[in-house]
Scaffold this active site. Structure first.
Site, mmCIF file in Angstrom:
data_model
loop_
_atom_site.group_PDB
_atom_site.id
_atom_site.type_symbol
_atom_site.label_atom_id
_atom_site.label_comp_id
_atom_site.label_asym_id
_atom_site.label_seq_id
_atom_site.Cartn_x
_atom_site.Cartn_y
_atom_site.Cartn_z
ATOM 1 N N HIS A 43 5.661 6.640 6.128
ATOM 2 C CA HIS A 43 5.094 6.271 4.778
ATOM 3 C C HIS A 43 4.801 7.405 4.211
ATOM 4 O O HIS A 43 4.542 8.621 4.478
ATOM 5 C CB HIS A 43 4.170 5.187 4.963
ATOM 6 N N THR A 75 -5.969 6.689 7.776
ATOM 7 C CA THR A 75 -6.461 6.732 6.369
ATOM 8 C C THR A 75 -6.637 5.637 5.557
ATOM 9 O O THR A 75 -6.951 5.621 4.311
ATOM 10 C CB THR A 75 -5.803 7.922 5.621
ATOM 11 N N HIS A 133 0.944 -1.179 0.219
ATOM 12 C CA HIS A 133 0.145 -0.071 0.000
ATOM 13 C C HIS A 133 1.076 1.187 0.186
ATOM 14 O O HIS A 133 0.444 2.384 -0.513
ATOM 15 C CB HIS A 133 -1.021 0.004 1.272
ATOM 16 N N HIS A 170 2.283 8.784 0.713
ATOM 17 C CA HIS A 170 0.945 8.671 -0.215
ATOM 18 C C HIS A 170 1.209 9.399 -1.408
ATOM 19 O O HIS A 170 1.702 10.578 -1.263
ATOM 20 C CB HIS A 170 -0.304 9.027 0.381
ATOM 21 N N HIS A 184 3.630 10.819 6.196
ATOM 22 C CA HIS A 184 3.038 10.484 7.634
ATOM 23 C C HIS A 184 4.050 9.973 8.449
ATOM 24 O O HIS A 184 4.477 8.950 8.236
ATOM 25 C CB HIS A 184 1.815 9.579 7.570
HETATM 26 ZN ZN LIG Z 1 -0.711 7.451 5.856
#
Ligand SMILES: [Zn+2]
Ligand SMILES: *[C@@H]1O[C@H](CO)[C@@H](O)[C@H](O)[C@H]1NC(C)=O
Ligand SMILES: *[C@@H]1O[C@H](CO)[C@@H](O)[C@H](O)[C@H]1NC(C)=O
Length: 502
Positions: free
Chosen positions: A112, A219, A87, A114, A138
């Protein structure tokens, strides 16, 4: 003939459940974000993240101190695990890293990212006034004063604190390169490599004193509403080449899978703000002149106290407007005087019968505030209330249970929320508090205003958002909390019916 023994049936079922509740979720397609709540009910509940941080949600909070990060400068001798979890790309962080300056210590666990895709380089999760950035980092911390590790903290309302950094394409970022240069070692899901430590502080923007703060959630599934969010006002940059390396190097599929699935576009769309406000630590800058200051919890407690037992005309004069959104002060100031003059005689009498204001403040403190216990870790009521309602609705049990909860649970939860949380007032709860009082003229007056306000609010909120739970129980439905209390161009519902003179 038994093709399957009992044990293998059980195992098959467990495997099936494992698929349902395990890591099988994606950002698009049949397991995409619109379906997360089917297996992860919190994803369909309240207090979700990310959000679009719009100007009208902002409240200046003078008590927000600059973020201080400790031991973020790691030595190259310390090995960090860089991994692809299907992910995101994630870096494990040592437990000596923590945030100080929050009421409790939050210890770092991992960071990590996004991001968007090469064809669509917008992949931040949080937006600021509809602007989506190229990517977002994040840095995840857990409340280590209260919980022994991340897994114990992850589903607690005060469990996590995440630092969010918005990322724009621009200047080359040397700190980013410290892990990006190893990214080809983790092209496929579940691959990991050890990388030398570096200065994690250099991944954050220069200014840590300017940020947005709100209560939200993970999230990604299971979307627990357990995150104290800090989104820095200032973004960082990475070069286009660095962005493309992130957006094109990785796969969300395993190395042995026949069809490789690229890992990009791994962001969740903005979630409803519900009744939340976003606190800001800064007041200067473009378009921020009119930003209202958040009500302190002391003032909030005083106002609720006054609603419970105080002088309602005094409240109308000075207290109530402080919980209302910007622009309401002027309108209130003119109107309240009339009520006071008109009813000064009644008030004088009632004061004689009861207590003078300075006395009731002392004597009533234990009765009303103390009685509620004020659990420090209480989930902000509104969130809890919406979540309960949502879950009941999904199980089609809302008619029986909501009725029972309405009287027993919600009023206290709401009251707690006013005392402990930072949001605007929810009208149904205020009316509920008010109805606990003797039916004096001014109480009836205020109640009538609230009834009208609620009707106006319902009209606006149902046109704004059809999914607002519409009450079946007359006006007083705790589930009808203001979803979007201050949409552009529309005054706060409180302002519409304040006809104190009629
Ligand atoms: Zn995140
Ligand atoms: C977290 O702490 C709990 C309670 O001490 C313990 O049972 C659990 O094994 C720990 N989990 C991890 C992943 O360390
Ligand atoms: C309120 O509670 C505190 C401690 O629980 C007690 O000492 C105090 O006397 C109480 N005040 C009143 C007015 O009852």
């Amino acid at each position: 003939m038994h093709f399957l023994s009992f044990t293998s049936i059980v195992l098959l079922q467990l495997t099936f459940l494992g698929v349902l509740h395990g890591a099988k979720w994606t950002y698009t397609g049949p397991e995409g974000e619109n379906h997360w709540s089917e297996h992860y009910p919190y994803c369909g509940g309240a207090f979700q993240s990310p959000i679009n941080i719009k100007s009208e949600l902002l409240r200046f909070d003078p008590t927000l101190r600059p973020i201080e990060v400790q031991n973020y400068n790691l030595s190259p001798k310390e090995q960090l695990t860089l991994g692809n979890n299907g992910h995101s790309v994630q870096i494990s962080l040592p437990s000596k890293m923590y945030i100080s300056g929050l009421p409790q210590r939050y210890t770092a666990a991992q960071l990590h990212f996004h991001w968007g895709s090469s064809s669509r380089p917008t992949g931040s999760e949080h937006m600021v006034n509809n602007k989506q950035y190229a990517a977002e980092m994040h840095v995840v911390h857990f409340n280590s004063d209260k919980y022994p590790n991340m897994s114990m903290a992850v589903d607690k309302s005060d469990g996590l604190a995440v630092l969010g950094v918005l990322i724009e394409i621009g200047e080359f970022n040397p700190a980013f390169e410290q892990f990006l240069k190893f990214i080809n070692g983790i092209k496929y899901r579940d691959q990991k490599v050890q990388v030398p430590g570096f200065n994690i502080r250099a991944l954050l923007p220069a200014r840590l004193d300017e940020y947005y703060r709100y209560d939200g959630s993970l999230t990604t599934p299971p979307c627990y509403p357990s995150v104290l969010w800090t989104i820095f006002r200032n973004h960082i940059t990475i070069s286009r080449k660095q962005f493309l390396s992130l957006a094109t190097a990785l796969y969300s599929s395993h190395a042995q899978d026949s069809v490789p699935v690229p890992l990009n576009g791994n962001y969740r769309k903005p979630q409803p703000a519900d009744s939340r406000v976003v606190l800001v630590s800064f007041k200067e800058g473009r378009g921020l002149h009119g930003i209202p200051t958040v009500t302190s919890s002391l003032v909030r407690k005083q106002i609720v106290q006054q609603l419970l037992v105080g002088d309602l005309a005094d409240l109308a004069d000075e207290g109530l407007y402080q919980l209302l959104p910007r622009g309401s002060e002027k309108i209130h100031a003119g109107k309240k005087k009339d009520l006071k003059n008109q009813q000064s005689e009644t008030l004088a009498k009632s004061k004689q019968q009861t207590l003078n204001p300075s006395l009731w403040k002392k004597s009533q403190t234990n009765r009303s505030v103390g009685k509620l216990g004020l659990a420090e870790d209480a989930l902000c009521y509104v969130s809890l209330e919406q979540r309960v309602f949502h879950q009941l609705k999904q199980s089609h049990a809302e008619t029986q249970l909501v009725q029972a909860l309405r009287d027993a649970v919600f009023p206290d939860l709401n009251l707690k929320s006013y005392l402990d949380c930072k949001s605007d007032l929810a009208l149904p709860a205020i009316r509920h508090i008010l109805r606990g009082r003797p039916p004096t003229d001014e109480a009836k007056e205020l109640d009538r205003s609230l009834t009208k306000a609620l009707m106006n609010q319902k009209k606006t909120s149902t046109t704004i958002k059809q999914s607002v739970p519409v009450t079946k129980y007359g006006g007083l439905s705790p589930a009808t909390v203001p979803r979007k209390p201050h949409s552009q161009g529309y005054p706060h519902p409180w302002l519409l019916p304040m006809e104190w003179e009629d």
